[in-house]
Design a protein around this motif. Sequence first.
Motif, mmCIF file in Angstrom:
data_model
loop_
_atom_site.group_PDB
_atom_site.id
_atom_site.type_symbol
_atom_site.label_atom_id
_atom_site.label_comp_id
_atom_site.label_asym_id
_atom_site.label_seq_id
_atom_site.Cartn_x
_atom_site.Cartn_y
_atom_site.Cartn_z
ATOM 1 N N ALA A 47 17.906 5.477 -1.583
ATOM 2 C CA ALA A 47 17.659 6.456 -2.646
ATOM 3 C C ALA A 47 16.210 6.908 -2.717
ATOM 4 O O ALA A 47 15.909 7.960 -3.296
ATOM 5 N N THR A 48 15.302 6.145 -2.134
ATOM 6 C CA THR A 48 13.880 6.515 -2.219
ATOM 7 C C THR A 48 13.524 7.690 -1.312
ATOM 8 O O THR A 48 12.554 8.402 -1.561
ATOM 9 N N GLY A 49 14.290 7.881 -0.245
ATOM 10 C CA GLY A 49 13.948 8.917 0.719
ATOM 11 C C GLY A 49 12.942 8.475 1.763
ATOM 12 O O GLY A 49 12.536 9.265 2.619
ATOM 13 N N ALA A 50 12.520 7.223 1.717
ATOM 14 C CA ALA A 50 11.619 6.699 2.748
ATOM 15 C C ALA A 50 12.346 6.640 4.086
ATOM 16 O O ALA A 50 13.586 6.585 4.137
ATOM 17 N N GLU A 51 11.587 6.644 5.167
ATOM 18 C CA GLU A 51 12.193 6.604 6.498
ATOM 19 C C GLU A 51 12.371 5.158 6.948
ATOM 20 O O GLU A 51 11.385 4.446 7.162
ATOM 21 N N PRO A 52 13.623 4.699 7.129
ATOM 22 C CA PRO A 52 13.828 3.333 7.618
ATOM 23 C C PRO A 52 13.348 3.189 9.063
ATOM 24 O O PRO A 52 13.558 4.078 9.890
ATOM 25 N N VAL A 53 12.710 2.071 9.354
ATOM 26 C CA VAL A 53 12.211 1.778 10.697
ATOM 27 C C VAL A 53 12.630 0.366 11.060
ATOM 28 O O VAL A 53 12.474 -0.563 10.257
ATOM 29 N N GLN A 54 13.174 0.205 12.247
ATOM 30 C CA GLN A 54 13.535 -1.120 12.730
ATOM 31 C C GLN A 54 12.265 -1.944 12.896
ATOM 32 O O GLN A 54 11.414 -1.626 13.719
ATOM 33 N N LEU A 55 12.132 -3.012 12.103
ATOM 34 C CA LEU A 55 10.896 -3.791 12.158
ATOM 35 C C LEU A 55 11.149 -5.218 11.710
ATOM 36 O O LEU A 55 10.882 -5.607 10.567
ATOM 37 N N GLU A 56 11.719 -6.007 12.606
ATOM 38 C CA GLU A 56 11.819 -7.449 12.425
ATOM 39 C C GLU A 56 10.482 -8.032 12.861
ATOM 40 O O GLU A 56 10.092 -7.902 14.029
ATOM 41 N N VAL A 57 9.765 -8.671 11.933
ATOM 42 C CA VAL A 57 8.378 -9.041 12.205
ATOM 43 C C VAL A 57 8.222 -10.191 13.191
ATOM 44 O O VAL A 57 7.101 -10.505 13.595
ATOM 45 N N THR A 58 9.330 -10.822 13.588
ATOM 46 C CA THR A 58 9.250 -11.839 14.628
ATOM 47 C C THR A 58 9.613 -11.278 15.997
ATOM 48 O O THR A 58 9.651 -12.033 16.980
ATOM 49 N N SER A 59 9.860 -9.979 16.069
ATOM 50 C CA SER A 59 10.237 -9.337 17.326
ATOM 51 C C SER A 59 9.070 -8.512 17.867
ATOM 52 O O SER A 59 8.692 -7.500 17.267
ATOM 53 N N SER A 60 8.529 -8.914 18.999
ATOM 54 C CA SER A 60 7.416 -8.163 19.585
ATOM 55 C C SER A 60 7.850 -6.762 19.989
ATOM 56 O O SER A 60 7.062 -5.807 19.897
ATOM 57 N N ASP A 61 9.098 -6.616 20.418
ATOM 58 C CA ASP A 61 9.599 -5.289 20.793
ATOM 59 C C ASP A 61 9.682 -4.378 19.581
ATOM 60 O O ASP A 61 9.282 -3.204 19.644
ATOM 61 N N ASP A 62 10.211 -4.888 18.475
ATOM 62 C CA ASP A 62 10.293 -4.087 17.248
ATOM 63 C C ASP A 62 8.908 -3.655 16.788
ATOM 64 O O ASP A 62 8.700 -2.498 16.390
ATOM 65 N N ILE A 63 7.966 -4.570 16.826
ATOM 66 C CA ILE A 63 6.612 -4.273 16.340
ATOM 67 C C ILE A 63 5.955 -3.204 17.203
ATOM 68 O O ILE A 63 5.360 -2.245 16.693
ATOM 69 N N ALA A 64 6.069 -3.345 18.513
ATOM 70 C CA ALA A 64 5.474 -2.357 19.412
ATOM 71 C C ALA A 64 6.099 -0.987 19.215
ATOM 72 O O ALA A 64 5.395 0.042 19.164
ATOM 73 N N ALA A 65 7.420 -0.944 19.086
ATOM 74 C CA ALA A 65 8.109 0.327 18.893
ATOM 75 C C ALA A 65 7.736 0.965 17.559
ATOM 76 O O ALA A 65 7.542 2.182 17.468
ATOM 77 N N ALA A 66 7.609 0.140 16.516
ATOM 78 C CA ALA A 66 7.246 0.663 15.198
ATOM 79 C C ALA A 66 5.832 1.217 15.198
ATOM 80 O O ALA A 66 5.563 2.276 14.613
ATOM 81 N N ALA A 68 4.259 2.486 17.692
ATOM 82 C CA ALA A 68 4.273 3.750 18.437
ATOM 83 C C ALA A 68 4.901 4.866 17.610
ATOM 84 O O ALA A 68 4.422 6.007 17.611
ATOM 85 N N HIS A 69 5.964 4.532 16.888
ATOM 86 C CA HIS A 69 6.667 5.538 16.091
ATOM 87 C C HIS A 69 5.848 5.966 14.873
ATOM 88 O O HIS A 69 5.790 7.155 14.546
#
Length: 243
Positions: A47-66, A68-69
């Motif tokens: 409901a906030t309109g914020a953009e969801p981003v995949q970001l599991e903080v124990t995942s180096s791949d998620d962090i790098a992708a976030a 960059a995005h």
Amino acid sequence: MEGARIVVTGANRGIGLAFVQEALARGAAKVYAGVRDTNDITPELAATGAEPVQLEVTSSDDIAAAAAHCSDANVLINNAGLHAGDRLVKASDADAARREMEVNYFGPLATTRAFAPVLAANGGGSIVNVLSVAAIAPTAFMGGYSPAKAAALYLGGIARAELEPDGITVTSLIVGSVDTRMASHVDGNKEDPRTIAVAGFKAMSRGDWTCDTDRMAFESRARLALDPVRYERGLGSCCSSPT
């Protein structure tokens, strides 16, 4: 805050959701809501309109992708946390403390490392680490959570010194008992998560190094200063106190 581009970890509910809501209310141009699974968004976050981003903080791949995005970001809110609900030495699950350290310390360390160059490239900015009273007082009934948050407090101080030349401020929030799912085991009065977000953004705007965000945080620090032995002993009981 006007026009800021903000990344919030652990944004699905609780304090993270409150930071998303408060950022948008204060005129942020963009809010990236970091979640562990973008297919599992709470209705409140949607409901906030914020953009969801995949970001599991124990995942180096998620962090790098976030990183960059979210290349236009100039604020990072390290909010994601884990309380395993176990003891430390007399733990029923010997790996619980390791998981707490991974999420509460190594997670913010990894996101800080990834996003610091992003913030610097955008002219500087701010990092806010959401911590706990358990970071300033050994909290026996919170097992591995308290040592992990204490480590994150030192992380904030060291990151602040390293990143200051890049125009990046780092603020550590000492939070008391808040009305969230994580604190469902805590008795007594609890703060509204939005109160913490308001205090956090004010502290960030002032460039505070640390900030006690609520009454319980203030009172805990005072009691710790006045009688540390008695206060720490009180925290040994699972039903006696805070955060």
